[in-house]
Design a protein around this motif. Structure first.
Motif, PDB file in Angstrom:
ATOM      1  N   GLY A   1     -11.222   0.903 -13.847  1.00 50.20           N
ATOM      2  CA  GLY A   1     -10.153   0.412 -14.712  1.00 50.20           C
ATOM      3  C   GLY A   1      -8.792   0.450 -14.040  1.00 50.20           C
ATOM      4  O   GLY A   1      -7.998  -0.496 -14.163  1.00 50.20           O
ATOM      5  N   SER A   2      -8.510   1.525 -13.314  1.00 45.43           N
ATOM      6  CA  SER A   2      -7.200   1.594 -12.656  1.00 45.43           C
ATOM      7  C   SER A   2      -7.088   0.563 -11.541  1.00 45.43           C
ATOM      8  O   SER A   2      -6.048  -0.069 -11.376  1.00 45.43           O
ATOM      9  CB  SER A   2      -6.917   3.007 -12.148  1.00 45.43           C
ATOM     10  OG  SER A   2      -7.820   3.384 -11.151  1.00 45.43           O
ATOM     11  N   LEU A   3      -8.155   0.356 -10.786  1.00 47.04           N
ATOM     12  CA  LEU A   3      -8.116  -0.645  -9.720  1.00 47.04           C
ATOM     13  C   LEU A   3      -7.962  -2.061 -10.296  1.00 47.04           C
ATOM     14  O   LEU A   3      -7.192  -2.869  -9.768  1.00 47.04           O
ATOM     15  CB  LEU A   3      -9.375  -0.549  -8.867  1.00 47.04           C
ATOM     16  CG  LEU A   3      -9.249  -1.018  -7.429  1.00 47.04           C
ATOM     17  CD1 LEU A   3      -8.242  -0.179  -6.650  1.00 47.04           C
ATOM     18  CD2 LEU A   3     -10.589  -0.973  -6.739  1.00 47.04           C
TER      19      LEU A   3
ATOM     20  N   ARG B   1      -8.985  -2.530  -2.404  1.00 47.98           N
ATOM     21  CA  ARG B   1     -10.253  -1.865  -2.125  1.00 47.98           C
ATOM     22  C   ARG B   1     -10.079  -0.360  -2.235  1.00 47.98           C
ATOM     23  O   ARG B   1      -8.997   0.164  -1.979  1.00 47.98           O
ATOM     24  CB  ARG B   1     -10.741  -2.205  -0.718  1.00 47.98           C
ATOM     25  CG  ARG B   1     -11.138  -3.656  -0.565  1.00 47.98           C
ATOM     26  CD  ARG B   1     -11.550  -3.976   0.859  1.00 47.98           C
ATOM     27  NE  ARG B   1     -12.032  -5.344   0.936  1.00 47.98           N
ATOM     28  CZ  ARG B   1     -13.272  -5.674   1.269  1.00 47.98           C
ATOM     29  NH1 ARG B   1     -14.156  -4.756   1.583  1.00 47.98           N
ATOM     30  NH2 ARG B   1     -13.631  -6.942   1.307  1.00 47.98           N
ATOM     31  N   ALA B   2     -11.161   0.299  -2.595  1.00 45.48           N
ATOM     32  CA  ALA B   2     -11.184   1.761  -2.625  1.00 45.48           C
ATOM     33  C   ALA B   2     -12.617   2.208  -2.350  1.00 45.48           C
ATOM     34  O   ALA B   2     -13.567   1.591  -2.837  1.00 45.48           O
ATOM     35  CB  ALA B   2     -10.706   2.285  -3.980  1.00 45.48           C
TER      36      ALA B   2
ATOM     37  N   GLU C   1       0.824  -1.187   0.000  1.00 43.87           N
ATOM     38  CA  GLU C   1       0.000   0.000   0.000  1.00 43.87           C
ATOM     39  C   GLU C   1       0.874   1.258   0.000  1.00 43.87           C
ATOM     40  O   GLU C   1       0.629   2.184  -0.774  1.00 43.87           O
ATOM     41  CB  GLU C   1      -0.887  -0.032   1.236  1.00 43.87           C
ATOM     42  CG  GLU C   1      -2.094   0.816   1.158  1.00 43.87           C
ATOM     43  CD  GLU C   1      -3.049   0.496   2.296  1.00 43.87           C
ATOM     44  OE1 GLU C   1      -3.326   1.434   3.053  1.00 43.87           O
ATOM     45  OE2 GLU C   1      -3.484  -0.676   2.422  1.00 43.87           O
ATOM     46  N   ALA C   2       1.892   1.284   0.845  1.00 41.93           N
ATOM     47  CA  ALA C   2       2.806   2.428   0.885  1.00 41.93           C
ATOM     48  C   ALA C   2       3.516   2.586  -0.458  1.00 41.93           C
ATOM     49  O   ALA C   2       3.707   3.707  -0.940  1.00 41.93           O
ATOM     50  CB  ALA C   2       3.815   2.265   2.014  1.00 41.93           C
ATOM     51  N   PHE C   3       3.895   1.464  -1.061  1.00 40.87           N
ATOM     52  CA  PHE C   3       4.530   1.518  -2.387  1.00 40.87           C
ATOM     53  C   PHE C   3       3.595   2.166  -3.401  1.00 40.87           C
ATOM     54  O   PHE C   3       4.002   3.044  -4.150  1.00 40.87           O
ATOM     55  CB  PHE C   3       4.910   0.110  -2.857  1.00 40.87           C
ATOM     56  CG  PHE C   3       5.276   0.077  -4.321  1.00 40.87           C
ATOM     57  CD1 PHE C   3       6.538   0.444  -4.731  1.00 40.87           C
ATOM     58  CD2 PHE C   3       4.338  -0.294  -5.277  1.00 40.87           C
ATOM     59  CE1 PHE C   3       6.876   0.450  -6.087  1.00 40.87           C
ATOM     60  CE2 PHE C   3       4.661  -0.293  -6.629  1.00 40.87           C
ATOM     61  CZ  PHE C   3       5.938   0.081  -7.030  1.00 40.87           C
ATOM     62  N   PHE C   4       2.348   1.716  -3.440  1.00 37.43           N
ATOM     63  CA  PHE C   4       1.389   2.290  -4.395  1.00 37.43           C
ATOM     64  C   PHE C   4       1.253   3.788  -4.186  1.00 37.43           C
ATOM     65  O   PHE C   4       1.323   4.565  -5.130  1.00 37.43           O
ATOM     66  CB  PHE C   4       0.008   1.647  -4.235  1.00 37.43           C
ATOM     67  CG  PHE C   4      -0.145   0.313  -4.908  1.00 37.43           C
ATOM     68  CD1 PHE C   4       0.259   0.121  -6.212  1.00 37.43           C
ATOM     69  CD2 PHE C   4      -0.714  -0.738  -4.221  1.00 37.43           C
ATOM     70  CE1 PHE C   4       0.100  -1.111  -6.840  1.00 37.43           C
ATOM     71  CE2 PHE C   4      -0.872  -1.976  -4.834  1.00 37.43           C
ATOM     72  CZ  PHE C   4      -0.463  -2.160  -6.140  1.00 37.43           C
ATOM     73  N   HIS C   5       1.049   4.214  -2.952  1.00 35.99           N
ATOM     74  CA  HIS C   5       0.797   5.630  -2.688  1.00 35.99           C
ATOM     75  C   HIS C   5       2.016   6.497  -3.005  1.00 35.99           C
ATOM     76  O   HIS C   5       1.863   7.617  -3.484  1.00 35.99           O
ATOM     77  CB  HIS C   5       0.346   5.830  -1.255  1.00 35.99           C
ATOM     78  CG  HIS C   5      -1.003   5.234  -0.986  1.00 35.99           C
ATOM     79  ND1 HIS C   5      -1.614   5.350   0.219  1.00 35.99           N
ATOM     80  CD2 HIS C   5      -1.859   4.499  -1.744  1.00 35.99           C
ATOM     81  CE1 HIS C   5      -2.797   4.730   0.203  1.00 35.99           C
ATOM     82  NE2 HIS C   5      -2.949   4.203  -0.989  1.00 35.99           N
ATOM     83  N   ALA C   6       3.228   5.978  -2.761  1.00 34.74           N
ATOM     84  CA  ALA C   6       4.443   6.735  -3.047  1.00 34.74           C
ATOM     85  C   ALA C   6       4.793   6.736  -4.529  1.00 34.74           C
ATOM     86  O   ALA C   6       5.271   7.737  -5.060  1.00 34.74           O
ATOM     87  CB  ALA C   6       5.613   6.168  -2.242  1.00 34.74           C
ATOM     88  N   SER C   7       4.540   5.623  -5.206  1.00 27.80           N
ATOM     89  CA  SER C   7       4.967   5.475  -6.601  1.00 27.80           C
ATOM     90  C   SER C   7       3.905   5.868  -7.615  1.00 27.80           C
ATOM     91  O   SER C   7       4.228   6.240  -8.739  1.00 27.80           O
ATOM     92  CB  SER C   7       5.376   4.023  -6.873  1.00 27.80           C
ATOM     93  OG  SER C   7       6.402   3.638  -6.002  1.00 27.80           O
TER      94      SER C   7
ATOM     95  N   ALA D   1      -5.070   9.221  -4.010  1.00 20.93           N
ATOM     96  CA  ALA D   1      -6.285  10.002  -4.267  1.00 20.93           C
ATOM     97  C   ALA D   1      -7.513   9.100  -4.328  1.00 20.93           C
ATOM     98  O   ALA D   1      -8.606   9.497  -3.912  1.00 20.93           O
ATOM     99  CB  ALA D   1      -6.142  10.795  -5.556  1.00 20.93           C
ATOM    100  N   GLN D   2      -7.343   7.898  -4.828  1.00 24.25           N
ATOM    101  CA  GLN D   2      -8.441   6.933  -4.911  1.00 24.25           C
ATOM    102  C   GLN D   2      -8.791   6.313  -3.571  1.00 24.25           C
ATOM    103  O   GLN D   2      -9.838   5.701  -3.431  1.00 24.25           O
ATOM    104  CB  GLN D   2      -8.081   5.775  -5.854  1.00 24.25           C
ATOM    105  CG  GLN D   2      -8.186   6.079  -7.306  1.00 24.25           C
ATOM    106  CD  GLN D   2      -7.969   4.805  -8.110  1.00 24.25           C
ATOM    107  OE1 GLN D   2      -6.861   4.313  -8.217  1.00 24.25           O
ATOM    108  NE2 GLN D   2      -9.045   4.289  -8.676  1.00 24.25           N
ATOM    109  N   GLY D   3      -7.878   6.402  -2.619  1.00 22.98           N
ATOM    110  CA  GLY D   3      -8.091   5.742  -1.338  1.00 22.98           C
ATOM    111  C   GLY D   3      -7.805   4.263  -1.384  1.00 22.98           C
ATOM    112  O   GLY D   3      -8.336   3.489  -0.593  1.00 22.98           O
TER     113      GLY D   3
END
Length: 141
Positions: free
Chosen positions: A48-50, A29-30, A1-7, A13-15
């Motif tokens: 689509g992004s999820l 999940r979002a 999760e931290a990787f996704f949010h940083a990269s 923004a999607q949560g």
């Protein structure tokens, strides 16, 4: 999760949250609120992004767990939007261990490999959006 949010800033923004992750399965999940469209249901781009991130996670984490530095890119994909999603977005993807093993063996021997992964978002017990994507893994430049 931290990787996704940083990269990938879009994921913050999607949560996006990683609800489950094993070598062969992932669940992302979002919440609906940051992914809503003008009709009050989930925006197709958010779905689509999820879906893409869920599918991408399996080859990327398999390579990392195997200690194989690689860049994983999406090569092509087919998305289908089957029903509106009026609540939390929950994307899942799953692969058989044998398929992941063949993918890793190909990468070890050739320095590149391809893998097709399907992901799905269910809502009210039925598939609401699906993705079938082919990913390519390459040794880093």
């Amino acid at each position: 999760e931290a990787f996704f949010h940083a990269s990938i800033p879009l994921t913050a923004a999607q949560g996006l949250a990683v609800a489950a992750l094993s070598p062969t399965t992932v669940e992302l999940r979002a919440p609906l609120a940051p992914n809503v469209n003008d009709k009050g249901c989930a925006f197709g781009g958010g779905l689509g992004s999820l879906l893409t991130l869920a599918a991408w996670t399996l080859p990327a984490t398999a390579l990392a767990r195997a200690g194989l530095p690689a860049e994983v890119y999406i090569q092509d994909a087919t998305q289908r939007y089957l029903a509106p999603v009026w609540g939390e977005l929950i994307a899942t993807a799953e692969l058989q261990e044998s398929v992941l093993g063949e993918f890793l063996d190909a990468f070890r021997s050739k320095g590149k490999a391809r893998l097709t992964v399907a992901s799905c978002i269910h809502y009210d017990g039925v598939p609401a959006a699906t993705l079938e994507a082919r990913f390519v893994a390459l040794r880093p430049r």
